[in-house]
Design an enzyme around this catalytic site. Sequence first.
Site, mmCIF file in Angstrom:
data_model
loop_
_atom_site.group_PDB
_atom_site.id
_atom_site.type_symbol
_atom_site.label_atom_id
_atom_site.label_comp_id
_atom_site.label_asym_id
_atom_site.label_seq_id
_atom_site.Cartn_x
_atom_site.Cartn_y
_atom_site.Cartn_z
ATOM 1 N N LYS A 229 0.664 -0.699 0.030
ATOM 2 C CA LYS A 229 -0.207 -0.393 -0.071
ATOM 3 C C LYS A 229 0.852 1.046 -0.203
ATOM 4 O O LYS A 229 2.237 1.588 0.472
ATOM 5 C CB LYS A 229 -0.991 0.232 1.477
ATOM 6 C CG LYS A 229 -2.275 -1.006 1.194
ATOM 7 C CD LYS A 229 -3.614 -0.361 2.193
ATOM 8 C CE LYS A 229 -3.901 -2.018 1.456
ATOM 9 N NZ LYS A 229 -5.402 -1.934 2.349
ATOM 10 N N ARG A 263 -3.716 -10.378 4.944
ATOM 11 C CA ARG A 263 -4.002 -9.831 3.327
ATOM 12 C C ARG A 263 -2.560 -9.237 2.135
ATOM 13 O O ARG A 263 -2.708 -8.448 2.414
ATOM 14 C CB ARG A 263 -5.664 -9.043 2.863
ATOM 15 C CG ARG A 263 -6.012 -8.607 1.956
ATOM 16 C CD ARG A 263 -7.417 -8.084 1.786
ATOM 17 N NE ARG A 263 -7.461 -8.320 0.550
ATOM 18 C CZ ARG A 263 -7.650 -7.106 -0.250
ATOM 19 N NH1 ARG A 263 -6.378 -6.275 -0.413
ATOM 20 N NH2 ARG A 263 -8.392 -6.892 -1.825
#
Length: 289
Positions: A229, A263
């Site tokens: 991210k 995840r």
Amino acid sequence: MNALFPSFQTIRVQGRILSLDKPIIMGILNTTPDSFYAGSRALDVSICLERVAGMIALGAKIVDIGGHSTRPGAAPVSVEEEIARVVPVISLLRQQFPSLIISIDTYRLSVAKAAIAAGADILNDIGAGQMDSGIFEWVAQNQVPYILSHSRGAFDQVHEVPDYQDVVSDVWSDLAEKLQQLRVLGAKDVIIDPGLGFSKSMEHNYVLLAHLSVFKTLGAPILLGVSRKSMIYKTLGITAAESLNGTSVLHTIALQQGANILRVHDVAEAKEVITLVAKLQSNGLPNLD
């Protein structure tokens, strides 16, 4: 912040119990042309099948399938298009991998219904039930395992940053309120996700990760989605494609803080982090949860 609910470290999926006493991996598969990390995109069903087979071989227990990019500035996708992207893939994966746990990554109830009917097992909702009406009721009535991911506002507001008084306390309270609603409705299998990157500033993301163990008091397993991210690559001045090392560092912190599910885009590397952290903990590394 005191625990409001009894602790649950298992969820029921496909009529069996999935233990989360040890961390597990959720692999990411995006059937979109515009997800922020190109390595997660797969538009052809044969490519999807190949990638998922690889994830399973490397140790993923869950595969999370999304047909609508949630990156900042992502173009809107119709409900019909989102369903058309995910349902054929889910149907094929269910046929080929009967024991695989499949998660549908959507904030739309109609997409969730179509995905579950096609063979998905879990609803992963970045909207925390607030981006479409009736999600909590449907989850509870059908006993669909549910990932309650923190965000605020409608989908087009998800990358706006609220004025939190204390981001850890405020996110905890938001999740506690939603979790209570789900429990009252009868939902039993709920996983929580603090929602890094959604309704958060860069600094908020790091504060939440540093205090992730606080969320154990909610009594639900914790999923963390930090893989590649912008909080990693913008901090380091690199790209998402160059963010694997930074991802592994933050996964290490998350596991020490008590994360139950990672995840990830990179299953093999996440598996290595889990193995090494477990080895350290067995030799005296304090667990902060």
